[in-house]
Enzyme design. Structure first.
Site, mmCIF file in Angstrom:
data_model
loop_
_atom_site.group_PDB
_atom_site.id
_atom_site.type_symbol
_atom_site.label_atom_id
_atom_site.label_comp_id
_atom_site.label_asym_id
_atom_site.label_seq_id
_atom_site.Cartn_x
_atom_site.Cartn_y
_atom_site.Cartn_z
ATOM 1 N N GLY A 167 36.253 40.944 33.689
ATOM 2 C CA GLY A 167 37.831 40.995 34.125
ATOM 3 C C GLY A 167 37.808 42.653 34.128
ATOM 4 N N GLU A 190 31.561 37.542 31.559
ATOM 5 C CA GLU A 190 31.170 37.409 32.851
ATOM 6 C C GLU A 190 31.703 38.257 34.103
ATOM 7 O OE1 GLU A 190 34.195 34.301 34.151
ATOM 8 O OE2 GLU A 190 32.517 32.488 33.432
ATOM 9 N N PRO A 191 30.707 39.099 33.509
ATOM 10 C CA PRO A 191 31.300 40.898 34.674
ATOM 11 C C PRO A 191 31.064 41.013 35.781
ATOM 12 C CG PRO A 191 29.879 41.500 33.157
ATOM 13 C CD PRO A 191 29.606 40.448 32.833
ATOM 14 N N GLY A 192 32.048 41.160 36.596
ATOM 15 C CA GLY A 192 31.962 41.037 38.001
ATOM 16 C C GLY A 192 32.001 43.225 38.553
ATOM 17 N N ARG A 211 40.513 46.055 50.001
ATOM 18 C CA ARG A 211 41.120 46.326 48.921
ATOM 19 C C ARG A 211 41.928 47.420 49.202
ATOM 20 N NH1 ARG A 211 39.933 48.374 45.341
ATOM 21 N NH2 ARG A 211 40.636 46.983 43.123
ATOM 22 N N TYR A 226 45.579 45.460 48.467
ATOM 23 C CA TYR A 226 46.193 45.201 47.640
ATOM 24 C C TYR A 226 46.748 46.037 46.728
ATOM 25 C CZ TYR A 226 42.292 42.246 45.768
ATOM 26 O OH TYR A 226 41.247 41.304 45.722
ATOM 27 N N CYS A 277 43.752 47.199 64.631
ATOM 28 C CA CYS A 277 44.839 47.129 65.177
ATOM 29 C C CYS A 277 45.310 46.670 64.205
ATOM 30 C CB CYS A 277 44.697 46.387 66.825
ATOM 31 S SG CYS A 277 44.257 47.092 67.801
ATOM 32 N N TYR A 306 33.609 44.028 45.404
ATOM 33 C CA TYR A 306 34.573 43.230 46.182
ATOM 34 C C TYR A 306 34.837 44.271 47.848
ATOM 35 C CZ TYR A 306 35.275 40.887 41.629
ATOM 36 O OH TYR A 306 35.581 39.814 40.864
HETATM 37 C C1 PLP Z 1 35.892 37.088 39.547
HETATM 38 C C2 PLP Z 1 35.263 35.854 38.583
HETATM 39 C C3 PLP Z 1 34.811 36.878 37.500
HETATM 40 C C4 PLP Z 1 34.836 38.681 37.342
HETATM 41 O O1 PLP Z 1 35.887 39.148 37.677
HETATM 42 P P1 PLP Z 1 35.606 41.159 37.344
HETATM 43 O O2 PLP Z 1 37.034 41.355 37.442
HETATM 44 O O3 PLP Z 1 35.516 41.243 39.032
HETATM 45 O O4 PLP Z 1 34.698 40.795 36.067
HETATM 46 C C5 PLP Z 1 34.628 36.163 36.053
HETATM 47 N N1 PLP Z 1 34.709 35.124 35.936
HETATM 48 C C6 PLP Z 1 35.875 33.846 37.071
HETATM 49 C C7 PLP Z 1 35.430 33.193 37.160
HETATM 50 C C8 PLP Z 1 36.071 35.173 38.082
HETATM 51 O O5 PLP Z 1 36.568 34.705 38.955
#
Ligand code: PLP
Length: 420
Positions: free
Chosen positions: A241, A278-280, A317, A321, A347, A375
């Site tokens: 997050g 858990e970074p994305g 995105r 959002y 369209c 994303y």
């Molecule tokens: C989406 C998600 C993440 C990654 O979130 P980011 O905002 O991209 O860092 C980590 N853990 C879980 C369970 C998620 O659903």
């Protein structure tokens, strides 16, 4: 956009050592371009801060699941966080390991649970009592015990966009904080589950640390109660997050974020537990751009439109959002700028990529849509029967095609017409 990976040389945007103009020439547009160096640096910021501290990084696959991207992380020893068995297959294909993979998601099917158990994933992050029952049944049928953590909803406000806030009572995610202790007791009573941890994930694009500390305090309070009930919580998964800079946001540096959370856990007397991150987005977001070419300029009474060859199907995105992405020219032009809405050919009036942007443009110009590594491609679709873009990974002076551009005939290859 990572400034070290994406920068101008003599007025031309480069990805590491390669000109973005030459990439568009060679591979066409729209084109996703990732920097191996930017991916590596972001991962190292997490890994270095975790080093020697009983903390591990699980890359959230959903933010960018290209095999080459996952492989860059796997080579550095990353674990992974998945939300489907499709993502599990990608992790394995990219050289990642199931035993370093955490299986998240609010709606895992029995088939997905079976695949996860057979592969030997490290932990299932479970979100409801019915899911506990289902997992227990699947594990029983395989003669196994499933390692579980409960995703607890700490009911904190992550102060982010409502669509990417996940830790409020009103969200569909997790077990309510007030039910968590009893839910753990239920899990403990199931013969084919092994309670090993606790997790939360309060949202995405969070630019302050305080919501995490609030969530952690609630989680740690629960850990004490759960252990008093006779379970052992070996790990605390703080979720992902962390936000990135799209515009003028100032999120904490990754290293400071990790250190602050670990210190907080230590100060509360929980330092012996393993901590999972858990970074994305913060790993991949600023490691990618989307290159697009201006097709037409359309002046209007109220608005000028720059119609480009990328659209909401390539990058959802903004439409989804109202997200902001910086849009910069690939070749800087010495001319008066005008204000444009940068829009795609789809369209839908929602098909825009940027609004009210000051740009000096002529048709045929290339633009880079910044911060598109997270994303971005993963949310792309074939709406309007548009083939999905190609993906490129730049590594120093080299550029490699890591996903071919789709062809129209692939898009309806699985369809058929009635025989009579
Ligand atoms: C989406 C998600 C993440 C990654 O979130 P980011 O905002 O991209 O860092 C980590 N853990 C879980 C369970 C998620 O659903």
């Amino acid at each position: 956009m990572s400034d070290s990976a994406f920068h101008y040389v003599d007025g031309v945007l480069h990805a590491e050592g390669v000109s973005a103009a030459s990439l568009a020439e060679q591979f066409g547009t729209p084109l996703y371009v990732y920097s191996r160096d930017a991916l590596t640096q972001a991962y190292r910021a997490y890994a270095d801060a975790c080093a020697g501290r009983n903390a591990t990084v699980h890359v959230a696959v959903k933010a960018n699941s290209n095999l080459a991207v996952l492989n860059v992380f796997a080579r550095m020893g990353a674990g992974f966080d998945i939300v489907s068995s499709g993502e599990l297959a990608r992790v394995i294909a990219a050289g990642g390991r199931a035993e370093h993979t955490v299986f998240s998601g609010v709606g895992k099917s029995a088939a997905e649970m079976r695949e996860g158990l057979e592969a030997g994933v490290k932990c299932f992050n479970v979100e409801s009592i019915p899911e506990l029952h289902a997992l227990n049944e699947v594990a029983k049928s395989l003669g196994k015990k499933a390692p579980v953590s409960l995703r607890v909803n700490p009911d904190v406000d992550a102060k982010t966009h409502p669509y990417i806030s996940t830790g409020l009572k009103s969200n569909k995610f997790g077990v309510a904080f007030s039910d968590a202790r009893a839910t753990y007791a239920q899990a403990q009573a199931m013969d084919h589950l092994d309670v090993v941890g606790i997790d939360c994930h309060i949202g995405s694009q969070i630019t302050e640390i305080s919501p995490y500390l609030d969530a952690l305090d609630k989680l740690l309070e629960l850990v004490g109660q759960i252990e008093a009930d006779g379970m052992r919580i070996r790990h605390i998964d703080v979720g992902g997050g962390l936000g990135i800079t799209y515009d003028d946001e100032t999120p904490p540096a990754i290293g400071d974020f990790v250190t602050t959370l670990l210190d907080h856990i230590g100060k509360r007397g929980h330092g012996a537990r393993e901590v999972y991150f858990e970074p994305g987005r913060s790993l991949v977001g600023n490691a990618g751009v989307l290159l697009t070419r201006v097709e037409y300029l359309k002046p209007g009474e109220e608005k000028n439109f720059a119609i480009v060859d990328a659209a909401m199907n390539d990058l959802a995105r903004p439409a989804m959002y109202e997200a902001f992405h910086r849009i910069v020219p690939v070749v800087k032009r010495d001319a008066a700028a005008q204000t444009y809405d940068v829009v795609g050919p789809v369209c839908e009036s929602g098909d825009w990529l940027g609004r009210d942007r000051e740009l000096a443009l002529v048709p045929g110009d290339l633009l880079a849509i910044c911060s598109a590594g997270a994303y971005g491609f993963v949310m792309s679709s074939n709406y309007n029967t548009r083939p999905r873009a190609a993906e490129i990974m730049v590594d120093g002076e080299r550029a490699r095609l890591v996903r071919e551009r789709e062809e129209v005939k692939q898009l309806f290859a699985g369809e058929s017409i009635l025989p009579d």
